[in-house]
Design a protein around this motif. Structure first.
Motif, short mmCIF file in Angstrom:
data_model
loop_
_atom_site.label_atom_id
_atom_site.label_comp_id
_atom_site.label_asym_id
_atom_site.label_seq_id
_atom_site.Cartn_x
_atom_site.Cartn_y
_atom_site.Cartn_z
N ASN A 53 0.73 -0.93 0.50
CA ASN A 53 -0.37 -0.05 -0.38
C ASN A 53 0.83 1.47 0.18
OD1 ASN A 53 -2.67 -1.29 -0.01
ND2 ASN A 53 -1.86 -1.98 2.59
N PHE A 54 0.86 2.16 -0.43
CA PHE A 54 1.19 3.83 -0.33
C PHE A 54 -0.62 4.60 -1.21
CE2 PHE A 54 1.46 2.33 -4.93
CZ PHE A 54 1.47 2.91 -6.00
N ALA A 55 0.15 6.40 0.00
CA ALA A 55 -0.99 6.77 -1.42
C ALA A 55 -0.54 8.23 -1.60
CB ALA A 55 -1.56 7.30 0.27
N LEU A 56 -1.00 8.69 -1.90
CA LEU A 56 -0.82 10.07 -2.46
C LEU A 56 -2.08 10.74 -2.98
CD1 LEU A 56 1.09 9.54 -5.82
CD2 LEU A 56 1.97 10.23 -3.43
N THR A 57 -2.28 11.67 -1.38
CA THR A 57 -3.89 12.54 -1.85
C THR A 57 -3.02 13.27 -2.85
OG1 THR A 57 -3.02 12.06 0.27
CG2 THR A 57 -4.98 14.54 -0.03
N LEU A 58 -4.15 13.69 -3.36
CA LEU A 58 -4.06 14.98 -4.53
C LEU A 58 -5.02 15.91 -4.61
CD1 LEU A 58 -3.57 12.49 -7.99
CD2 LEU A 58 -2.09 12.95 -6.45
N ARG A 59 -5.35 16.91 -4.74
CA ARG A 59 -5.95 18.16 -5.22
C ARG A 59 -6.10 18.64 -7.20
NH1 ARG A 59 -4.23 23.07 -2.00
NH2 ARG A 59 -1.93 22.62 -2.75
N VAL A 60 -7.34 18.59 -7.33
CA VAL A 60 -8.29 18.77 -8.50
C VAL A 60 -8.27 20.42 -8.54
CG1 VAL A 60 -10.03 18.29 -10.17
CG2 VAL A 60 -9.47 16.98 -8.75
N GLY A 61 -7.12 20.87 -9.30
CA GLY A 61 -7.26 22.44 -9.61
C GLY A 61 -7.29 23.00 -10.61
N ASP A 62 -7.56 22.02 -11.62
CA ASP A 62 -8.29 22.79 -13.35
C ASP A 62 -8.62 20.82 -12.93
OD1 ASP A 62 -6.59 24.64 -13.76
OD2 ASP A 62 -5.35 24.27 -13.81
N VAL A 63 -9.97 20.98 -13.70
CA VAL A 63 -10.74 20.00 -13.83
C VAL A 63 -10.60 19.50 -15.39
CG1 VAL A 63 -13.29 18.57 -14.77
CG2 VAL A 63 -12.52 20.27 -12.42
N VAL A 64 -9.91 18.82 -16.19
CA VAL A 64 -9.74 17.98 -17.20
C VAL A 64 -10.77 16.82 -17.73
CG1 VAL A 64 -7.83 17.19 -18.87
CG2 VAL A 64 -7.31 19.27 -16.83
N THR A 65 -11.29 16.87 -18.28
CA THR A 65 -12.32 15.52 -18.17
C THR A 65 -11.19 14.25 -18.66
OG1 THR A 65 -13.56 17.28 -19.69
CG2 THR A 65 -14.15 14.50 -19.54
N HIS A 66 -10.88 13.01 -18.28
CA HIS A 66 -11.42 11.96 -18.34
C HIS A 66 -9.26 12.12 -18.28
CE1 HIS A 66 -14.58 10.39 -18.86
NE2 HIS A 66 -14.92 10.88 -19.81
N ALA A 67 -9.14 12.84 -17.17
CA ALA A 67 -7.72 13.58 -16.74
C ALA A 67 -6.65 11.89 -16.72
CB ALA A 67 -7.13 14.10 -15.60
N LYS A 68 -5.25 11.82 -17.39
CA LYS A 68 -5.07 10.11 -17.15
C LYS A 68 -3.41 10.95 -16.23
CE LYS A 68 -7.46 7.27 -19.85
NZ LYS A 68 -8.72 8.69 -20.36
N GLY A 69 -3.24 10.02 -15.52
CA GLY A 69 -1.94 10.18 -15.02
C GLY A 69 -1.53 8.72 -15.28
N GLY A 70 -0.49 8.08 -14.45
CA GLY A 70 -0.14 6.51 -14.50
C GLY A 70 0.85 5.99 -13.40
N VAL A 71 0.66 4.59 -13.57
CA VAL A 71 1.78 4.08 -12.01
C VAL A 71 2.33 3.22 -13.38
CG1 VAL A 71 1.20 2.36 -10.24
CG2 VAL A 71 -0.04 4.01 -10.17
N GLN A 72 3.65 2.73 -13.32
CA GLN A 72 4.36 1.80 -13.36
C GLN A 72 5.53 1.62 -12.86
OE1 GLN A 72 6.98 3.69 -16.71
NE2 GLN A 72 7.87 1.57 -17.39
N LEU A 73 5.84 -0.56 -12.81
CA LEU A 73 6.66 -1.20 -12.35
C LEU A 73 7.76 -0.62 -12.76
CD1 LEU A 73 7.40 -2.42 -9.34
CD2 LEU A 73 6.69 -4.23 -11.50
N VAL A 74 8.86 -0.25 -11.99
CA VAL A 74 10.25 0.22 -12.86
C VAL A 74 11.29 -0.58 -12.13
CG1 VAL A 74 9.85 2.08 -13.74
CG2 VAL A 74 10.65 1.95 -11.62
N TRP A 75 12.50 -1.18 -12.52
CA TRP A 75 13.35 -1.53 -11.76
C TRP A 75 14.46 -1.23 -11.77
CZ3 TRP A 75 12.03 -6.84 -9.72
CH2 TRP A 75 10.55 -7.04 -9.70
N GLY A 76 14.34 -0.02 -10.21
CA GLY A 76 15.56 1.10 -10.58
C GLY A 76 14.46 2.16 -10.39
N PRO A 77 15.98 3.37 -9.84
CA PRO A 77 15.53 4.61 -9.49
C PRO A 77 14.27 5.45 -9.95
CG PRO A 77 17.72 4.65 -9.86
CD PRO A 77 17.21 3.32 -10.30
N ASP A 78 14.13 5.53 -11.87
CA ASP A 78 12.97 5.51 -12.74
C ASP A 78 13.42 5.32 -13.81
OD1 ASP A 78 15.12 7.41 -14.26
OD2 ASP A 78 16.35 7.90 -12.96
N PRO A 79 12.05 5.24 -14.77
CA PRO A 79 12.21 4.53 -15.72
C PRO A 79 13.15 4.61 -16.62
CG PRO A 79 9.90 5.75 -15.06
CD PRO A 79 10.84 6.22 -14.27
N ALA A 80 13.98 6.06 -16.68
CA ALA A 80 15.18 5.92 -17.48
C ALA A 80 15.89 5.03 -17.41
CB ALA A 80 15.74 7.39 -17.44
#
Length: 101
Positions: A53-80
């Motif tokens: 489990n992990f949590a990020l609390t978000l505030r919606v500042g601008d309404v963007v219809t169907h706004a998409k972010g993502g979660v990706q499993l990476v094997w290191g400190p960042d995707p690059a």
């Protein structure tokens, strides 16, 4: 170490996070709100069926219809700098879309 790489949906900003999530770019006020965030998973491998489990609390500042972010499993400190281990050749199950409606 496996990490859940979280990209926030457009129009949102992070206002809180669990202890196992850290800002990718520390000491950057713009990145503090916008991310991305790396949320660490315990151990070096992720056994089938493990729940972390992990949590990020978000505030919606601008309404963007169907706004998409993502979660990706990476094997290191960042995707690059991610190096997929030989025991996990299937990258198709490593990511999910975060949608804010």
């Amino acid at each position: 170490m496996p990490t859940a790489w979280v990209t926030l949906p457009p129009g949102t900003t992070a206002v809180g996070r669990s202890a196992n999530c850290a800002l990718w770019q520390e000491n950057n006020p713009t990145a503090e709100a916008m991310g991305p965030y790396g949320c660490t998973l315990p151990g070096i491998i992720v056994p089938k069926g493990q729940v972390t489990n992990f949590a990020l609390t978000l505030r919606v500042g601008d309404v963007v219809t169907h706004a998409k972010g993502g979660v990706q499993l990476v094997w290191g400190p960042d995707p690059a700098d991610s190096h997929r281990p030989a025991f996990d050749p299937n990258s198709r199950n490593d990511s999910a879309v975060l949608t804010v409606n």
